[in-house]
Design a protein around this motif. Structure first.
Motif, PDB file in Angstrom:
ATOM      1  N   ARG A  86      23.717  36.083  43.762  1.00 28.19           N
ATOM      2  CA  ARG A  86      22.709  35.292  44.473  1.00 28.19           C
ATOM      3  C   ARG A  86      23.338  33.996  44.946  1.00 28.19           C
ATOM      4  N   THR A  87      22.595  33.254  45.748  1.00 32.12           N
ATOM      5  CA  THR A  87      23.014  31.914  46.154  1.00 32.12           C
ATOM      6  C   THR A  87      22.526  30.939  45.073  1.00 32.12           C
ATOM      7  N   MET A  88      22.525  29.671  45.370  1.00 30.48           N
ATOM      8  CA  MET A  88      21.993  28.681  44.433  1.00 30.48           C
ATOM      9  C   MET A  88      20.482  28.870  44.227  1.00 30.48           C
ATOM     10  N   ASN A  89      19.819  29.515  45.178  1.00 30.62           N
ATOM     11  CA  ASN A  89      18.401  29.828  45.062  1.00 30.62           C
ATOM     12  C   ASN A  89      18.250  31.003  44.094  1.00 30.62           C
ATOM     13  N   PRO A  90      17.562  30.834  42.969  1.00 28.29           N
ATOM     14  CA  PRO A  90      17.436  31.924  41.993  1.00 28.29           C
ATOM     15  C   PRO A  90      16.768  33.181  42.555  1.00 28.29           C
ATOM     16  N   ASP A  91      15.944  33.031  43.589  1.00 29.52           N
ATOM     17  CA  ASP A  91      15.220  34.160  44.170  1.00 29.52           C
ATOM     18  C   ASP A  91      15.890  34.698  45.428  1.00 29.52           C
ATOM     19  N   SER A  92      17.230  34.749  45.437  1.00 30.38           N
ATOM     20  CA  SER A  92      17.961  35.159  46.644  1.00 30.38           C
ATOM     21  C   SER A  92      18.798  36.430  46.456  1.00 30.38           C
ATOM     22  N   ALA A  93      18.689  37.105  45.306  1.00 27.55           N
ATOM     23  CA  ALA A  93      19.438  38.359  45.135  1.00 27.55           C
ATOM     24  C   ALA A  93      18.932  39.375  46.143  1.00 27.55           C
ATOM     25  N   ASN A  94      19.852  40.192  46.665  1.00 31.34           N
ATOM     26  CA  ASN A  94      19.462  41.186  47.663  1.00 31.34           C
ATOM     27  C   ASN A  94      20.184  42.511  47.389  1.00 31.34           C
ATOM     28  N   SER A  95      21.433  42.637  47.812  1.00 27.14           N
ATOM     29  CA  SER A  95      22.181  43.878  47.621  1.00 27.14           C
ATOM     30  C   SER A  95      23.475  43.668  46.846  1.00 27.14           C
ATOM     31  N   GLN A  96      23.955  42.435  46.809  1.00 30.06           N
ATOM     32  CA  GLN A  96      25.231  42.173  46.167  1.00 30.06           C
ATOM     33  C   GLN A  96      25.093  42.178  44.644  1.00 30.06           C
ATOM     34  N   PHE A  97      26.125  42.694  44.001  1.00 29.35           N
ATOM     35  CA  PHE A  97      26.147  42.774  42.545  1.00 29.35           C
ATOM     36  C   PHE A  97      27.550  42.449  42.063  1.00 29.35           C
ATOM     37  N   PHE A  98      27.675  42.170  40.780  1.00 35.09           N
ATOM     38  CA  PHE A  98      28.985  41.929  40.194  1.00 35.09           C
ATOM     39  C   PHE A  98      29.089  42.644  38.862  1.00 35.09           C
ATOM     40  N   ILE A  99      30.320  43.046  38.524  1.00 34.55           N
ATOM     41  CA  ILE A  99      30.614  43.767  37.291  1.00 34.55           C
ATOM     42  C   ILE A  99      31.575  42.912  36.476  1.00 34.55           C
ATOM     43  N   MET A 100      31.204  42.639  35.240  1.00 36.56           N
ATOM     44  CA  MET A 100      31.978  41.747  34.375  1.00 36.56           C
ATOM     45  C   MET A 100      33.237  42.427  33.818  1.00 36.56           C
ATOM     46  N   PHE A 101      34.369  41.730  33.895  1.00 32.75           N
ATOM     47  CA  PHE A 101      35.594  42.163  33.224  1.00 32.75           C
ATOM     48  C   PHE A 101      35.594  41.698  31.767  1.00 32.75           C
ATOM     49  N   GLU A 102      34.999  40.550  31.528  1.00 29.20           N
ATOM     50  CA  GLU A 102      34.984  39.928  30.200  1.00 29.20           C
ATOM     51  C   GLU A 102      33.611  39.295  29.968  1.00 29.20           C
ATOM     52  N   PRO A 103      33.254  39.019  28.705  1.00 33.65           N
ATOM     53  CA  PRO A 103      31.992  38.316  28.434  1.00 33.65           C
ATOM     54  C   PRO A 103      31.968  36.948  29.121  1.00 33.65           C
ATOM     55  N   SER A 104      30.794  36.570  29.610  1.00 30.17           N
ATOM     56  CA  SER A 104      30.615  35.272  30.265  1.00 30.17           C
ATOM     57  C   SER A 104      29.265  34.693  29.851  1.00 30.17           C
ATOM     58  N   PRO A 105      29.201  34.104  28.655  1.00 31.94           N
ATOM     59  CA  PRO A 105      27.923  33.600  28.141  1.00 31.94           C
ATOM     60  C   PRO A 105      27.277  32.531  29.014  1.00 31.94           C
ATOM     61  N   HIS A 106      28.066  31.843  29.839  1.00 37.38           N
ATOM     62  CA  HIS A 106      27.477  30.814  30.703  1.00 37.38           C
ATOM     63  C   HIS A 106      26.546  31.412  31.765  1.00 37.38           C
ATOM     64  N   LEU A 107      26.611  32.727  31.990  1.00 36.68           N
ATOM     65  CA  LEU A 107      25.725  33.389  32.940  1.00 36.68           C
ATOM     66  C   LEU A 107      24.405  33.846  32.301  1.00 36.68           C
ATOM     67  N   ASP A 108      24.376  33.919  30.969  1.00 43.02           N
ATOM     68  CA  ASP A 108      23.188  34.414  30.271  1.00 43.02           C
ATOM     69  C   ASP A 108      21.962  33.591  30.652  1.00 43.02           C
ATOM     70  N   GLY A 109      20.912  34.287  31.063  1.00 46.22           N
ATOM     71  CA  GLY A 109      19.668  33.623  31.428  1.00 46.22           C
ATOM     72  C   GLY A 109      19.689  32.938  32.783  1.00 46.22           C
ATOM     73  N   GLN A 110      20.818  33.052  33.523  1.00 48.29           N
ATOM     74  CA  GLN A 110      20.967  32.395  34.821  1.00 48.29           C
ATOM     75  C   GLN A 110      21.045  33.383  35.983  1.00 48.29           C
ATOM     76  N   TYR A 111      21.327  34.638  35.659  1.00 46.64           N
ATOM     77  CA  TYR A 111      21.459  35.702  36.654  1.00 46.64           C
ATOM     78  C   TYR A 111      20.745  36.943  36.128  1.00 46.64           C
ATOM     79  N   THR A 112      20.285  37.793  37.049  1.00 41.54           N
ATOM     80  CA  THR A 112      19.588  39.025  36.694  1.00 41.54           C
ATOM     81  C   THR A 112      20.589  40.080  36.246  1.00 41.54           C
TER      82      THR A 112
END
Length: 161
Positions: free
Chosen positions: A96-122
């Motif tokens: 998404r962009t800085m706008n939390p309600d902007s997810a559309n088609s793009q996605f990401f796959i984690m190589f490693e744990p990233s706790p800083h993303l918890d609760g910030q991205y769907t």
């Protein structure tokens, strides 16, 4: 995990190095899971690049332009953030962009744990088979992870019944 997943929640992702199976998580993100399922069924993701890939962090795709600035023909989604699941290796999140309600088609796959993303991205899913193929996706350069001549998704479809 995939042994008990309904077939409707499984996505087959074909890369040049082999097959990856994704289990969608409609229990966490019903809107995002339905979006991925719908676009995969349409063939939207076929031949799209992993345009942003950062070593030790994640691989991002799902933008047909390969610029990281575009999405599908469908409207953006409302955020479906949760603390019930964590961004671990193999977790799939909605970009998404800085706008939390902007997810559309793009996605990401984690190589490693990233706790800083918890609760910030769907969190929309998890790789349940073939993570070794995700590990082979061509990495980008610098902090942005922009990839020159990026690896592409050959096909991405809901699992056959």
């Amino acid at each position: 995990m995939s042994d008990t997943a309904p077939k409707a929640d499984l996505i087959d992702l074909e890369l040049k190095t082999g097959r990856v199976v994704i289990q969608l998580r409609p229990d966490l993100a019903p809107l995002a899971a339905e979006r991925i399922r719908t676009l995969a069924a349409e063939g939207f993701y076929d031949n799209t690049p992993f345009h942003r890939v950062i070593h030790g962090f994640m691989a991002q795709g799902g933008d047909p332009t390969g610029t990281g600035t575009s999405g599908s023909h469908l409207p953006d989604l409302k955020a479906e953030f949760t603390r019930a699941a964590k961004f671990e290796r193999g977790t799939i999140g909605m970009a998404r962009t800085m706008n939390p309600d902007s997810a559309n088609s793009q996605f990401f796959i984690m190589f490693e744990p990233s706790p800083h993303l918890d609760g910030q991205y769907t969190i929309v899913g998890q790789v349940v088979e073939g993570m070794e193929h995700i590990d082979q996706i061509k990495r980008g350069a610098g902090q942005s992870g922009t990839v020159q001549d990026p690896d592409r998704i050959i096909s991405m479809r809901p699992a056959a019944a």
